[in-house]
Design an enzyme around this catalytic site. Structure first.
Site, short mmCIF file in Angstrom:
data_model
loop_
_atom_site.label_atom_id
_atom_site.label_comp_id
_atom_site.label_asym_id
_atom_site.label_seq_id
_atom_site.Cartn_x
_atom_site.Cartn_y
_atom_site.Cartn_z
CE1 TYR A 91 -3.09 6.45 14.02
CE2 TYR A 91 -2.06 8.24 12.82
CZ TYR A 91 -2.29 7.58 14.00
OH TYR A 91 -1.72 8.03 15.15
CB SER A 92 -9.38 6.67 9.70
OG SER A 92 -10.70 6.82 10.09
CG LEU A 93 -9.65 -0.06 10.87
CD1 LEU A 93 -11.12 -0.37 10.76
CD2 LEU A 93 -8.85 -1.09 10.07
CG ASN A 98 -4.05 5.85 3.16
OD1 ASN A 98 -4.89 5.39 2.41
ND2 ASN A 98 -3.09 5.13 3.71
CG ASP A 147 -2.73 10.87 21.99
OD1 ASP A 147 -2.55 11.66 22.93
OD2 ASP A 147 -2.43 9.66 22.04
CB THR A 165 -9.24 0.18 5.30
OG1 THR A 165 -8.69 0.75 4.10
CG2 THR A 165 -10.68 -0.21 5.05
CG ASP A 201 -1.90 -1.15 1.18
OD1 ASP A 201 -2.44 -1.39 0.10
OD2 ASP A 201 -2.09 -1.81 2.22
N GLY A 202 1.99 1.19 0.70
CA GLY A 202 2.89 2.34 0.76
C GLY A 202 3.37 2.74 -0.63
#
Ligand SMILES: NC(=O)c1ccc[n+]([C@@H]2O[C@H](COP(=O)([O-])OP(=O)(O)OC[C@H]3O[C@@H](n4cnc5c(N)ncnc54)[C@H](O)[C@@H]3O)[C@@H](O)[C@H]2O)c1
Ligand SMILES: Nc1ncnc2c1ncn2[C@@H]1O[C@H](COP(=O)(O)OP(=O)(O)OP(=O)(O)O)[C@@H](O)[C@H]1O
Length: 667
Positions: free
Chosen positions: A552-554, A509, A539, A550, A427-428
């Site tokens: 970081y938010s996840l 993302n 934070d 899907t 993905d990166g």
């Protein structure tokens, strides 16, 4: 006396007025001192009455013993005096006007001018205000304030209004360095001390106002610039209504012949939308510039394709918006835009850009194979990053045909040359590929050579697999997912004009604003268009696309959202609150995240997990949906690929199935 410190708080003290009245029995609840027996005192009013409140917010009152009155009269030219215990109807009207002004300013602040300091008044205004209060003061107290019955109301000297305000101010300032008069004249000592307090407060008010005005002007300017920019984007995105170039020219061949980089004219870029969307509309391949003359062998024309909306290849011209019917007053949604999108080549793709994950043995093995196959078998131009070209040439001089770019100018126009992007990694690598295109992005085919591979549906276990997949894509048609991106702009408090602004950053993302290395809570003010959303204390905050839902938010508790849902996710990171749930907002909003001036620490923004930028108090981040999505090729279709990823990549809702045998169900 300890309450004197209140006078030193600029945000609470805007108007100083001397009040003359009895020192005992509290004069009135409106202006009662902290200690009725003290020689002078001041206190803020806590009256619930709206008008009184308005007055109070910009009023600090100095009370004097009645015995001081003669001295006060003597020194009257220094500053005007008034009895605020019972303002006249006229003064009420003025207070109401001030209230209105303040409300307008608050609205402005919610519209993005949030850092404006509370309203302040110049010494001149103060003196003017006091003078007019003196002139309008009602000795009889006909319109009495709350609890003013016992007030001894007195209007002192019209001489105050005859004295020019600048003279009064000068006189007040001049009093500052003067040391108390003879110790046996206790009244004058007291009075001079009171005058010092007043003069000091006047100076602070003046300083506060100048700073607030500058700040307000700066935010207004930034807001106007932002508005103008959004308008420009909107205008650019508007489609020519007069039919598209393809319609006018009829055949595919004509379209292709005309579609060279140098020949296309701007009016050929609009598309009527009747036959899907043309690639020139998406990729803006009319661009010209340094890349066309690049020393490197860049091709000058790119393949044209068409996008169509429909289920399983069934075409629909109504692709752009939901189609709503208003027959007989009933609103009916007849057709929705979120159908599977198909990409069909109109001309053969010629240039493929291969992007790879660095330092991967697997990738190093497969890249030369793919490059060789594309060139030898399909006669495709292969383009890679400069680093990769060196690596390939070091391996074998045969790879001399592989192209790259020279400088940033070339890179900026990459989208005008590339027909297809192939990523080899995880993905990166898809995120990296998207980040190379600051504008339109060609279709991306993502091969899974990473660990998770949520956005990489194509497998590459052997050469047969990639050949088959790539062959099918080059032939078309194939399903794509239009993955929306967010356009993020950091606006620094210190920026003096637009030229100093940093380039906007596009994220596939999310953009994250967090506390970085700071151990304090992040304190962020968030606005959605002109509405205040909330203050984040925790934070940090993630503003995510649906593709990023899907990622970081996840992990921070946000919902997983299908990538074709037109939405922006607003997900707090560890909020210190029991009730801060993540939000999903419509895609057309503009979000503004502001680090307030009273934030204890700095905040850090990062874009798709990279490019960390520090945000100081006063800095802001503005996010809106970018006009350039990332079209990723699907293995099957958007929904099938998405469900496969959440099942296989994230093991979503994996649970052992309940056995069929067991006690009978209760009916
Ligand atoms: N706590 C977390 O989950 C966390 C923390 C930091 C960053 N991230 C994510 O990492 C991304 C950067 O990815 P990277 O590969 O450069 O860094 P990385 O190498 O640290 O990988 C992060 C992981 O997130 C996965 N991932 C990335 N995008 C995804 C997507 N859209 N859907 C599902 N999974 C996805 C990757 O496959 C990888 O396993 C950031 O955009 C952010 O979303 C997640
Ligand atoms: N061409 C590139 N140049 C520089 N950095 C890259 C490039 N491609 C990928 N990266 C970076 O390398 C890191 C790892 O890449 P990637 O995420 O693709 O591999 P992975 O972590 O093994 O796979 P996955 O994301 O599926 O877990 C990412 O941070 C990505 O930003």
């Amino acid at each position: 006396m300890q309450d004197r410190e209140k006078l030193d708080t600029p945000s609470r003290l805007h108007l100083i007025s001397l009040n003359v009245g009895p020192s005992s029995n509290g004069t009135s609840t409106f202006v009662s001192g902290p200690n009725p027996d003290s020689d002078y005192s001041y206190k803020e009013n806590h009256n619930n009455n709206k008008r009184s409140e308005a007055l109070n917010k910009r009023t600090a009152v100095v009370l004097f013993r009645a015995s001081l009155l003669p001295d006060l009269r003597r020194l009257l030219p220094l500053i005007s005096l008034s009895t605020l215990t019972n303002p006249s109807p006229n003064s009420y009207k003025r207070e109401e006007k001030e209230m209105e002004k303040k409300e307008r300013r608050n609205l402005g602040s919610r519209m993005g001018l949030s850092a404006i300091s509370p309203p302040a008044f110049s010494p001149e205004e103060i003196i003017q205000e006091s003078s007019s209060l003196v002139a309008n003061g009602s000795p009889s107290g006909t319109e009495s304030g709350h609890g003013t019955e016992n007030a001894q109301l007195e209007t002192v000297g019209s001489s105050a209004s005859t004295l020019s305000s600048s003279e009064s101010l000068k006189a007040a300032y001049a009093l500052l360095p003067i040391t108390p008069i003879r110790s046996n004249d206790a009244h004058l000592v007291e009075f001079s001390e009171a005058m010092r307090t007043v003069a000091k407060a006047l100076r602070r008010v003046a300083e506060g106002k100048a700073a607030a005005q500058m700040e307000a002007a700066e935010w207004k300017r930034k807001y106007e610039l932002e508005k103008a920019r959004n308008l420009k984007h909107k205008n650019e995105a508007e489609v020519e209504p007069e039919g598209c170039f393809c319609c006018m020219n009829g055949t595919m061949e004509n379209t292709f012949d005309e579609l060279t980089v140098h020949d296309a004219s701007p009016d050929q870029n609009g598309c009527c939308g009747n036959h899907g969307i043309c690639s020139h509309q998406i990729l803006g391949d009319e661009a010209s510039g340094p890349i066309a003359n690049s020393a490197y062998k860049m091709v000058t024309r790119k393949a044209s394709f068409r996008l169509s909306w429909g289920y399983n290849g069934e075409q629909s011209g109504r692709h752009k918006h939901d189609v709503v019917s208003f027959e007989q007053g009933d609103i009916t949604t007849a057709s929705r835009s979120n159908k599977q999108i198909l990409l069909k080549w109109e001309t053969q793709p010629q240039t493929v850009f291969i992007i790879t994950k660095p330092n991967s043995n697997e990738v190093q093995l497969i890249l030369p194979e793919i490059a060789r196959w594309l060139k030898g078998h399909e006669n495709i131009n292969v383009l890679v990053e400069p680093r990769l070209r060196k690596e390939l040439l070091a391996e074998d001089s045969y790879f001399d045909f592989v192209q790259t770019w020279q400088d940033d100018d070339d890179l900026k126009l990459l989208h005008t040359k590339v027909d297809l992007v192939v990523t080899l990694g995880g993905d990166g690598t898809v995120l990296w590929a998207a980040s190379l295109f600051k504008g339109p992005v060609p279709p991306v085919v993502a091969f899974a050579l990473g660990s998770l591979g949520f956005m990489t549906p194509f497998q590459c276990l052997d050469s047969e697999q990639y050949r088959e997949s790539l062959g099918n894509i080059l032939k078309g048609p194939f399903s794509i997912t239009l993955r929306s991106r967010l356009q993020c702009q950091v606006i620094r408090d210190a920026d003096k004009d637009e030229l100093e602004r940093e380039e906007p950053i596009l994220v596939l993302n999310e953009v994250t604003i967090d506390r970085g290395i700071s151990s304090y809570l992040t304190f962020l003010e968030c606005y959605c268009d002109s509405s205040f959303v909330t203050c984040v204390q925790g934070d940090g905050l993630i503003i995510s696309t649906t593709s990023g839902s899907t990622a970081y938010s996840l992990a921070a508790g946000g919902s997983m959202v299908h990538p074709q849902v037109p939405a922006i996710l607003f997900t707090p990171i560890c909020p210190h609150s029991l009730s801060f749930r993540p939000l999903i907002l419509p895609e057309y909003v503009t979000l503004r995240v502001q680090v307030p001036f009273n934030s204890r620490g700095q905040a850090w923004a990062s874009f798709d997990g990279k490019d960390r930028k520090q945000l100081a108090p006063g800095d802001a981040l503005i996010c809106s949906m970018a006009p350039w999505p990332v079209p990723t090729a699907c293995l099957v279709d958007s929904t099938t690929d998405f469900l496969r990823s959440i099942h296989e990549g994230l093991h979503w809702n994996l649970r052992k199935t309940q056995a069929a045998d067991g006690p009978p169900a209760l009916v």
